[in-house]
Design a protein around this motif. Sequence first.
Motif, PDB file in Angstrom:
ATOM      1  N   PRO A  19       0.848  -1.202   0.000  1.00 47.69           N
ATOM      2  CA  PRO A  19       0.000   0.000   0.000  1.00 47.69           C
ATOM      3  C   PRO A  19       0.885   1.254   0.000  1.00 47.69           C
ATOM      4  CG  PRO A  19      -0.571  -1.503   1.800  1.00 47.69           C
ATOM      5  CD  PRO A  19       0.708  -2.003   1.221  1.00 47.69           C
ATOM      6  N   VAL A  20       0.504   2.256  -0.813  1.00 52.34           N
ATOM      7  CA  VAL A  20       1.238   3.538  -0.850  1.00 52.34           C
ATOM      8  C   VAL A  20       0.497   4.505   0.067  1.00 52.34           C
ATOM      9  CG1 VAL A  20       2.025   5.435  -2.311  1.00 52.34           C
ATOM     10  CG2 VAL A  20       2.016   3.081  -3.200  1.00 52.34           C
ATOM     11  N   VAL A  21       1.183   4.920   1.153  1.00 48.35           N
ATOM     12  CA  VAL A  21       0.465   5.678   2.190  1.00 48.35           C
ATOM     13  C   VAL A  21       0.689   7.181   2.090  1.00 48.35           C
ATOM     14  CG1 VAL A  21       0.346   3.744   3.815  1.00 48.35           C
ATOM     15  CG2 VAL A  21       2.339   5.267   3.842  1.00 48.35           C
ATOM     16  N   GLY A  22       1.323   7.642   1.011  1.00 51.17           N
ATOM     17  CA  GLY A  22       1.468   9.095   0.866  1.00 51.17           C
ATOM     18  C   GLY A  22       2.611   9.439  -0.071  1.00 51.17           C
ATOM     19  N   LEU A  68       4.675  -1.019   4.276  1.00 54.36           N
ATOM     20  CA  LEU A  68       4.069   0.090   3.535  1.00 54.36           C
ATOM     21  C   LEU A  68       5.127   0.723   2.626  1.00 54.36           C
ATOM     22  CD1 LEU A  68       2.120   1.734   6.517  1.00 54.36           C
ATOM     23  CD2 LEU A  68       1.209   0.172   4.756  1.00 54.36           C
ATOM     24  N   ALA A  69       4.648   1.580   1.716  1.00 55.03           N
ATOM     25  CA  ALA A  69       5.554   2.329   0.834  1.00 55.03           C
ATOM     26  C   ALA A  69       5.055   3.761   0.749  1.00 55.03           C
ATOM     27  CB  ALA A  69       5.583   1.698  -0.557  1.00 55.03           C
ATOM     28  N   MET A  70       5.988   4.679   0.396  1.00 55.86           N
ATOM     29  CA  MET A  70       5.585   6.063   0.101  1.00 55.86           C
ATOM     30  C   MET A  70       6.188   6.447  -1.238  1.00 55.86           C
ATOM     31  SD  MET A  70       5.791   8.127   3.717  1.00 55.86           S
ATOM     32  CE  MET A  70       4.666   9.433   3.235  1.00 55.86           C
ATOM     33  N   ARG A  71       5.412   7.189  -2.034  1.00 56.23           N
ATOM     34  CA  ARG A  71       5.954   7.696  -3.291  1.00 56.23           C
ATOM     35  C   ARG A  71       6.881   8.861  -2.941  1.00 56.23           C
ATOM     36  NH1 ARG A  71       2.238   9.461  -8.291  1.00 56.23           N
ATOM     37  NH2 ARG A  71       1.621  10.971  -6.709  1.00 56.23           N
ATOM     38  N   ILE A  72       8.075   8.882  -3.515  1.00 53.18           N
ATOM     39  CA  ILE A  72       9.077   9.877  -3.114  1.00 53.18           C
ATOM     40  C   ILE A  72       9.729  10.492  -4.342  1.00 53.18           C
ATOM     41  CG2 ILE A  72      10.982   8.193  -2.880  1.00 53.18           C
ATOM     42  CD1 ILE A  72      11.824   9.795  -0.337  1.00 53.18           C
ATOM     43  N   MET A  73      10.047  11.791  -4.236  1.00 53.54           N
ATOM     44  CA  MET A  73      10.680  12.502  -5.351  1.00 53.54           C
ATOM     45  C   MET A  73      12.187  12.632  -5.094  1.00 53.54           C
ATOM     46  SD  MET A  73       7.772  13.051  -6.627  1.00 53.54           S
ATOM     47  CE  MET A  73       6.191  12.753  -5.831  1.00 53.54           C
ATOM     48  N   THR A  74      12.940  12.821  -6.179  1.00 54.27           N
ATOM     49  CA  THR A  74      14.384  13.027  -6.057  1.00 54.27           C
ATOM     50  C   THR A  74      14.657  14.198  -5.099  1.00 54.27           C
ATOM     51  OG1 THR A  74      14.673  12.306  -8.321  1.00 54.27           O
ATOM     52  CG2 THR A  74      16.505  13.522  -7.339  1.00 54.27           C
ATOM     53  N   GLY A  75      15.528  13.976  -4.131  1.00 58.84           N
ATOM     54  CA  GLY A  75      15.913  15.036  -3.198  1.00 58.84           C
ATOM     55  C   GLY A  75      15.010  15.132  -1.987  1.00 58.84           C
ATOM     56  N   ALA A  76      13.906  14.384  -1.980  1.00 57.64           N
ATOM     57  CA  ALA A  76      12.994  14.443  -0.826  1.00 57.64           C
ATOM     58  C   ALA A  76      13.555  13.610   0.314  1.00 57.64           C
ATOM     59  CB  ALA A  76      11.622  13.930  -1.231  1.00 57.64           C
ATOM     60  N   PRO A  77      13.272  14.017   1.574  1.00 58.19           N
ATOM     61  CA  PRO A  77      13.823  13.288   2.728  1.00 58.19           C
ATOM     62  C   PRO A  77      13.249  11.877   2.832  1.00 58.19           C
ATOM     63  CG  PRO A  77      12.530  15.223   3.432  1.00 58.19           C
ATOM     64  CD  PRO A  77      12.532  15.236   1.957  1.00 58.19           C
ATOM     65  N   ILE A  78      14.132  10.931   3.116  1.00 60.41           N
ATOM     66  CA  ILE A  78      13.693   9.544   3.297  1.00 60.41           C
ATOM     67  C   ILE A  78      12.802   9.494   4.545  1.00 60.41           C
ATOM     68  CG2 ILE A  78      14.493   7.179   3.764  1.00 60.41           C
ATOM     69  CD1 ILE A  78      15.370   8.168   1.020  1.00 60.41           C
ATOM     70  N   PRO A  79      11.607   8.945   4.438  1.00 57.76           N
ATOM     71  CA  PRO A  79      10.730   8.891   5.617  1.00 57.76           C
ATOM     72  C   PRO A  79      11.335   8.019   6.714  1.00 57.76           C
ATOM     73  CG  PRO A  79       9.577   8.159   3.617  1.00 57.76           C
ATOM     74  CD  PRO A  79      11.004   8.335   3.252  1.00 57.76           C
ATOM     75  N   ALA A  80      11.066   8.386   7.944  1.00 54.85           N
ATOM     76  CA  ALA A  80      11.464   7.511   9.052  1.00 54.85           C
ATOM     77  C   ALA A  80      10.779   6.166   8.841  1.00 54.85           C
ATOM     78  CB  ALA A  80      11.028   8.141  10.371  1.00 54.85           C
ATOM     79  N   GLY A  81      11.487   5.097   9.072  1.00 53.94           N
ATOM     80  CA  GLY A  81      10.917   3.764   8.863  1.00 53.94           C
ATOM     81  C   GLY A  81      11.300   3.162   7.528  1.00 53.94           C
ATOM     82  N   GLY A  92       2.127   2.505  -9.468  1.00 56.93           N
ATOM     83  CA  GLY A  92       0.790   2.602  -8.880  1.00 56.93           C
ATOM     84  C   GLY A  92       0.664   3.771  -7.917  1.00 56.93           C
ATOM     85  N   VAL A  93      -0.583   4.215  -7.728  1.00 57.95           N
ATOM     86  CA  VAL A  93      -0.839   5.359  -6.859  1.00 57.95           C
ATOM     87  C   VAL A  93      -1.310   4.894  -5.475  1.00 57.95           C
ATOM     88  CG1 VAL A  93      -2.195   7.460  -6.524  1.00 57.95           C
ATOM     89  CG2 VAL A  93      -1.345   6.864  -8.807  1.00 57.95           C
ATOM     90  N   ALA A  94      -2.274   4.006  -5.444  1.00 61.68           N
ATOM     91  CA  ALA A  94      -2.780   3.515  -4.157  1.00 61.68           C
ATOM     92  C   ALA A  94      -1.950   2.340  -3.663  1.00 61.68           C
ATOM     93  CB  ALA A  94      -4.237   3.093  -4.281  1.00 61.68           C
ATOM     94  N   ARG A  95      -1.471   1.530  -4.619  1.00 57.63           N
ATOM     95  CA  ARG A  95      -0.642   0.369  -4.280  1.00 57.63           C
ATOM     96  C   ARG A  95       0.456   0.276  -5.321  1.00 57.63           C
ATOM     97  NH1 ARG A  95      -4.034  -4.800  -4.199  1.00 57.63           N
ATOM     98  NH2 ARG A  95      -4.204  -4.115  -6.356  1.00 57.63           N
ATOM     99  N   VAL A  96       1.585  -0.272  -4.927  1.00 54.44           N
ATOM    100  CA  VAL A  96       2.681  -0.411  -5.891  1.00 54.44           C
ATOM    101  C   VAL A  96       3.142  -1.864  -5.931  1.00 54.44           C
ATOM    102  CG1 VAL A  96       4.465   0.268  -4.192  1.00 54.44           C
ATOM    103  CG2 VAL A  96       4.934   0.506  -6.638  1.00 54.44           C
ATOM    104  N   ALA A  97       3.451  -2.324  -7.173  1.00 52.64           N
ATOM    105  CA  ALA A  97       3.957  -3.693  -7.342  1.00 52.64           C
ATOM    106  C   ALA A  97       5.470  -3.642  -7.517  1.00 52.64           C
ATOM    107  CB  ALA A  97       3.315  -4.332  -8.577  1.00 52.64           C
TER     108      ALA A  97
END
Length: 413
Positions: free
Chosen positions: A79-82, A98-111, A124-129
Motif C-alpha cells: 500500500p502507498v500511504v502518501g 508500507l511504501a511512500m511515493r518519493i521525489m528526487t531530493g525528498a527526505p527519506i521517511p522515518a521507517g 501505482g498510486v494507491a498500491r505499488v507492485a
Amino acid sequence: MADTDRLRTVDEHLAIVLGGIGSIDPIELTLLDAQGLLLAENVVTDVPLPGFDNSAMDGYAVRAVDTRAASSDNPLILPVVGDVVAGAKSRSGMGPGLAMRIMTGAPIPAGADAVIPLEETDQGVARVAIGRPVHTGECVRRAGEDLAAGAPALGAGAALGPQQLALLAAIGRDRVVVRPRPRVLVISTGSELIEVGHRPSFGEVTDSNSYLVASAAKDAGADARRLGIVPDDHSKLLDTLESQLLRADILITTGGVSMGAFDVVKQALSELGTVEFTRVAMQPGKPQGFGHLGDRIPIFCLPGNPVSALVSFEVFVRPAIRKLLGKRNLQRATVQAKALEGAQSVAGVRQYRRGLLHREANGGYSVSFVGGAGSHLIAAMAAANCLVVIGEDDTEVTAGSRVTVMPLLLANR
Ligand code: AMP
Ligand code: MG
C-alpha cells in the motif's frame, strides 16, 4: 654590441621586480566577486553535505527487509500511504509493510531505508507492485556522505572556480576571505598622444598602450583602470602619480624611459631616488623602470612602443600581478614548437618575436613569425597569438629547428 655585458639580464630584472612586490591584505568578498581568486582562509563546514538522508531517484520509499521475497513472477504489492516531495518541511514516517511515493531530493521517511526507482515498478498510486528485492540503502543519499559537519571544505590557497564556489554556497557561505585583485592604474605618457575617438592631426598618435596594458592587466587577474594621457611634463606627471597613490596597488606608465631629451618619466622619477631606470638585455623592451612611490606602491615604467610595452608587461608585470594574487606559477607557460621559417637575433639579448602558433595534426606545435622585429608594429602584434623567445646565446633560428614559444592566450579562452 660593446656594452652588452653591462645590461641586466631578463632573469635578474625579474628577480628584482618580484623582490619588490609585497602582498595585499586579504578581503572578504561575495562568491561571484571571488571568482578566480585564491582563498585566504581555511573553510570548515558546520553543516553536513547532503544535509539529510534523501532520495536519489523518483520512486517509492520502502523497508528493504519487506522486499526480500519479491520477484518478477511473484511481485510484492505494498500500500502507498502518501507522497514525499522535495522541500517537505518535516520528516514523514511509515510503518512496516508500507511504501511512500518519493521525489528526487525528498527526505527519506522515518521507517524506510531504501528507494526503488519509479520505472522499476508499476507506478501505482494507491498500491505499488515491486518485482525484485530492494537493497538496504539503495538510491539513498546519506547525510554527510559528501562532507561531514566539521570537516575542512577548502583550504587557504585554493583557487575559486565554479566548483569551489558551488561548494561554498552549498555549505552556506555567501562570503569568503580572499587575496584581492590588485588595483592597477595605467598612465600613458607622451605629448604626441591623443585620446581614441579624435582624428589625429599631423604628428599626433592615438594612445593605444593604455588599452593594451590595462586589458593585459585585467587578463592577468588585476582590477585595472586607465588614467589616460599625461604629456611629457615633469610636474604634470608627478602630480598625476601622487594623486593616485592611495588608489593603486601597482602603477604602470608607458613611454618616456629612453635616452631622449624629452623622456620625462625617466628624468622626473630618477630624481625621486626610489625608482630605478635600467637597461635589460632584451628586445624589445630594453629600457625599463621599476621602483616604489609613496608607501611602497610598486611602479613599472615601460617603454612606449606598443610591442615593447606588451613584451615588458608579459615578462615583468604579469608575474608581479600573479604574485600579488598569491598564484604559484608566476610566469607564462612556454611550449616548444618547430619554427616554420628562419630568423636572426642578436647575441647577448633575449629576443621576443611575435608569432603565430599552430597545433599540428600529430599534436605538436609549429610557429611562424608575424611581422618583423620592429616594436611599432601594432597590426602584426594583433595578428600574433604568441611570442617566440630567442635566447641570449642564439643568433639565428633556422627553419625546422625547435624554438621556445610563449602563447598569449586570453585566460578565459
Ligand atoms: P617613447 O618610449 O616615449 O620614446 O615612445 C616610443 C614610441 O612609442 C613613440 O613612437 C611613441 O609615439 C610611441 N608611443 C608612446 N606611447 C604610446 C601610446 N600610449 N600609444 C601608442 N604609441 C605610443
Ligand atoms: Mg615619449
